[in-house]
Design a protein around this motif. Sequence first.
Motif, PDB file in Angstrom:
ATOM      1  N   GLY A 157       0.812  -1.219   0.000  1.00  0.00           N
ATOM      2  CA  GLY A 157       0.000   0.000   0.000  1.00  0.00           C
ATOM      3  C   GLY A 157       0.844   1.267   0.000  1.00  0.00           C
ATOM      4  N   ALA A 158       1.991   1.221   0.673  1.00  0.00           N
ATOM      5  CA  ALA A 158       2.880   2.383   0.687  1.00  0.00           C
ATOM      6  C   ALA A 158       3.500   2.629  -0.686  1.00  0.00           C
ATOM      7  N   CYS A 159       3.622   1.563  -1.485  1.00  0.00           N
ATOM      8  CA  CYS A 159       4.206   1.698  -2.831  1.00  0.00           C
ATOM      9  C   CYS A 159       3.166   2.127  -3.866  1.00  0.00           C
ATOM     10  N   VAL A 160       1.904   1.787  -3.631  1.00  0.00           N
ATOM     11  CA  VAL A 160       0.827   2.150  -4.560  1.00  0.00           C
ATOM     12  C   VAL A 160      -0.299   2.814  -3.764  1.00  0.00           C
ATOM     13  N   PRO A 161      -0.068   4.024  -3.302  1.00  0.00           N
ATOM     14  CA  PRO A 161      -1.024   4.669  -2.393  1.00  0.00           C
ATOM     15  C   PRO A 161      -2.384   4.971  -3.022  1.00  0.00           C
ATOM     16  N   GLY A 162      -2.472   4.897  -4.355  1.00  0.00           N
ATOM     17  CA  GLY A 162      -3.746   5.183  -5.015  1.00  0.00           C
ATOM     18  C   GLY A 162      -4.783   4.089  -4.853  1.00  0.00           C
ATOM     19  N   LEU A 163      -4.370   2.907  -4.443  1.00  0.00           N
ATOM     20  CA  LEU A 163      -5.309   1.793  -4.294  1.00  0.00           C
ATOM     21  C   LEU A 163      -6.078   1.910  -2.984  1.00  0.00           C
ATOM     22  N   SER A 164      -7.372   1.611  -3.044  1.00  0.00           N
ATOM     23  CA  SER A 164      -8.137   1.526  -1.806  1.00  0.00           C
ATOM     24  C   SER A 164      -7.739   0.253  -1.076  1.00  0.00           C
ATOM     25  N   LYS A 165      -8.069   0.186   0.195  1.00  0.00           N
ATOM     26  CA  LYS A 165      -7.730  -1.001   0.988  1.00  0.00           C
ATOM     27  C   LYS A 165      -8.414  -2.239   0.414  1.00  0.00           C
ATOM     28  N   GLU A 166      -9.649  -2.087  -0.036  1.00  0.00           N
ATOM     29  CA  GLU A 166     -10.375  -3.229  -0.601  1.00  0.00           C
ATOM     30  C   GLU A 166      -9.691  -3.726  -1.873  1.00  0.00           C
ATOM     31  N   GLU A 167      -9.320  -2.803  -2.768  1.00  0.00           N
ATOM     32  CA  GLU A 167      -8.631  -3.190  -4.003  1.00  0.00           C
ATOM     33  C   GLU A 167      -7.289  -3.852  -3.694  1.00  0.00           C
ATOM     34  N   LEU A 168      -6.588  -3.284  -2.735  1.00  0.00           N
ATOM     35  CA  LEU A 168      -5.288  -3.824  -2.359  1.00  0.00           C
ATOM     36  C   LEU A 168      -5.405  -5.279  -1.914  1.00  0.00           C
ATOM     37  N   TYR A 169      -6.400  -5.575  -1.070  1.00  0.00           N
ATOM     38  CA  TYR A 169      -6.515  -6.926  -0.540  1.00  0.00           C
ATOM     39  C   TYR A 169      -7.093  -7.907  -1.560  1.00  0.00           C
ATOM     40  N   PHE A 187       4.291  -9.849 -13.305  1.00  0.00           N
ATOM     41  CA  PHE A 187       2.840  -9.911 -13.482  1.00  0.00           C
ATOM     42  C   PHE A 187       2.121  -9.206 -12.332  1.00  0.00           C
ATOM     43  N   ALA A 188       2.559  -9.508 -11.106  1.00  0.00           N
ATOM     44  CA  ALA A 188       1.917  -8.926  -9.927  1.00  0.00           C
ATOM     45  C   ALA A 188       2.133  -7.420  -9.855  1.00  0.00           C
ATOM     46  N   GLU A 189       3.313  -6.977 -10.222  1.00  0.00           N
ATOM     47  CA  GLU A 189       3.583  -5.543 -10.200  1.00  0.00           C
ATOM     48  C   GLU A 189       2.629  -4.801 -11.126  1.00  0.00           C
ATOM     49  N   ALA A 190       2.421  -5.354 -12.317  1.00  0.00           N
ATOM     50  CA  ALA A 190       1.483  -4.723 -13.257  1.00  0.00           C
ATOM     51  C   ALA A 190       0.075  -4.719 -12.675  1.00  0.00           C
ATOM     52  N   GLY A 191      -0.298  -5.816 -11.995  1.00  0.00           N
ATOM     53  CA  GLY A 191      -1.628  -5.899 -11.411  1.00  0.00           C
ATOM     54  C   GLY A 191      -1.849  -4.890 -10.303  1.00  0.00           C
ATOM     55  N   PHE A 192      -0.870  -4.717  -9.444  1.00  0.00           N
ATOM     56  CA  PHE A 192      -1.016  -3.753  -8.352  1.00  0.00           C
ATOM     57  C   PHE A 192      -0.981  -2.314  -8.854  1.00  0.00           C
ATOM     58  N   ARG A 193      -0.272  -2.087  -9.944  1.00  0.00           N
ATOM     59  CA  ARG A 193      -0.175  -0.714 -10.468  1.00  0.00           C
ATOM     60  C   ARG A 193      -1.330  -0.366 -11.404  1.00  0.00           C
ATOM     61  N   ALA A 194      -2.152  -1.337 -11.750  1.00  0.00           N
ATOM     62  CA  ALA A 194      -3.279  -1.067 -12.639  1.00  0.00           C
ATOM     63  C   ALA A 194      -4.226  -0.065 -11.984  1.00  0.00           C
ATOM     64  N   SER A 195      -4.844   0.746 -12.804  1.00  0.00           N
ATOM     65  CA  SER A 195      -5.770   1.755 -12.287  1.00  0.00           C
ATOM     66  C   SER A 195      -6.927   1.079 -11.563  1.00  0.00           C
ATOM     67  N   ALA A 196      -7.505   1.816 -10.648  1.00  0.00           N
ATOM     68  CA  ALA A 196      -8.669   1.303  -9.931  1.00  0.00           C
ATOM     69  C   ALA A 196      -9.802   1.046 -10.909  1.00  0.00           C
ATOM     70  N   LEU A 197     -10.572   0.019 -10.616  1.00  0.00           N
ATOM     71  CA  LEU A 197     -11.701  -0.291 -11.499  1.00  0.00           C
ATOM     72  C   LEU A 197     -12.768   0.786 -11.373  1.00  0.00           C
ATOM     73  N   ASP A 198     -13.403   1.084 -12.509  1.00  0.00           N
ATOM     74  CA  ASP A 198     -14.549   1.995 -12.463  1.00  0.00           C
ATOM     75  C   ASP A 198     -15.698   1.318 -11.744  1.00  0.00           C
ATOM     76  N   ALA A 199     -16.503   2.105 -11.094  1.00  0.00           N
ATOM     77  CA  ALA A 199     -17.663   1.542 -10.415  1.00  0.00           C
ATOM     78  C   ALA A 199     -18.610   0.953 -11.447  1.00  0.00           C
ATOM     79  N   PRO A 200     -19.253  -0.197 -11.163  1.00  0.00           N
ATOM     80  CA  PRO A 200     -20.183  -0.798 -12.132  1.00  0.00           C
ATOM     81  C   PRO A 200     -21.381   0.107 -12.333  1.00  0.00           C
ATOM     82  N   PRO A 201     -21.944   0.075 -13.538  1.00  0.00           N
ATOM     83  CA  PRO A 201     -23.102   0.935 -13.799  1.00  0.00           C
ATOM     84  C   PRO A 201     -24.294   0.550 -12.927  1.00  0.00           C
ATOM     85  N   SER A 202     -25.087   1.503 -12.566  1.00  0.00           N
ATOM     86  CA  SER A 202     -26.266   1.229 -11.749  1.00  0.00           C
ATOM     87  C   SER A 202     -27.283   0.451 -12.564  1.00  0.00           C
ATOM     88  N   PRO A 203     -27.987  -0.496 -11.936  1.00  0.00           N
ATOM     89  CA  PRO A 203     -28.993  -1.288 -12.681  1.00  0.00           C
ATOM     90  C   PRO A 203     -30.153  -0.411 -13.124  1.00  0.00           C
TER      91      PRO A 203
END
Length: 215
Positions: free
Chosen positions: A145-157, A199-215
């Motif tokens: 998390g200290a290396c990729v501070p842009g990730l939320s805790k949920e995304e990180l885990y 592979f993992a480095e690319a995964g952790f550095r990937a941008s946060a996912l956009d929120a899913p569209p509302s139904p």
Amino acid sequence: MGKPASFSTKDRILGAAEELFAQYGFAGTSLRQVTSHADVNIAAVNYHFGSKENLVNEVFRRRMDEMTAARLSQLEQARSAHPGELRAVLAAFVEPALAMAQDRQSGGAFVRVIARAYAEKNDNLRKFLSDHYGHVLREFGKAIGACVPGLSKEELYWRLDFLAGALTYAMADFGLIKRPHGISEAAHRSKAAQELIHFAEAGFRASALDAPPSP
């Protein structure tokens, strides 16, 4: 002279249990099979472990304590020598595990035991692992998390969970890429570690996912 013999008996039981759990699973292995394989009586198992559940836990503790110490030591070195460097943190998580898997004498059967733990729903074992080794994932979570501070805790885990799964897969050597002829086991494992870390480095550095569209 009695104390070394005692340790020898305990190690024989652990070794036998590890082999049998790897082959037959936890539910499929009886204490009678363990005692027969270790050439001890049931009283020795009860004396050293008390129950089958404790025996399962101790099979994990024997390997996990060593791997955990190696991981945390390498993580401390990474934080000191390469502050903020994600790849060094990931290497501290991946390399000690693959090194253990490479040691066929001491780690080969245990890798199959780990695969069994994923396949079988053993709530007591999961609680034991969470209680005793959950701090390792939390420590790596903080470091990543200290290396990729842009990730939320949920995304990180989520991503750390996927890394742990991919690492277990690599440890068990289930993959499509087999060791090429003429390449040593150590070189093959080193290549696996490099590819997984990349592979993992690319995964952790990937941008946060956009929120899913509302139904």
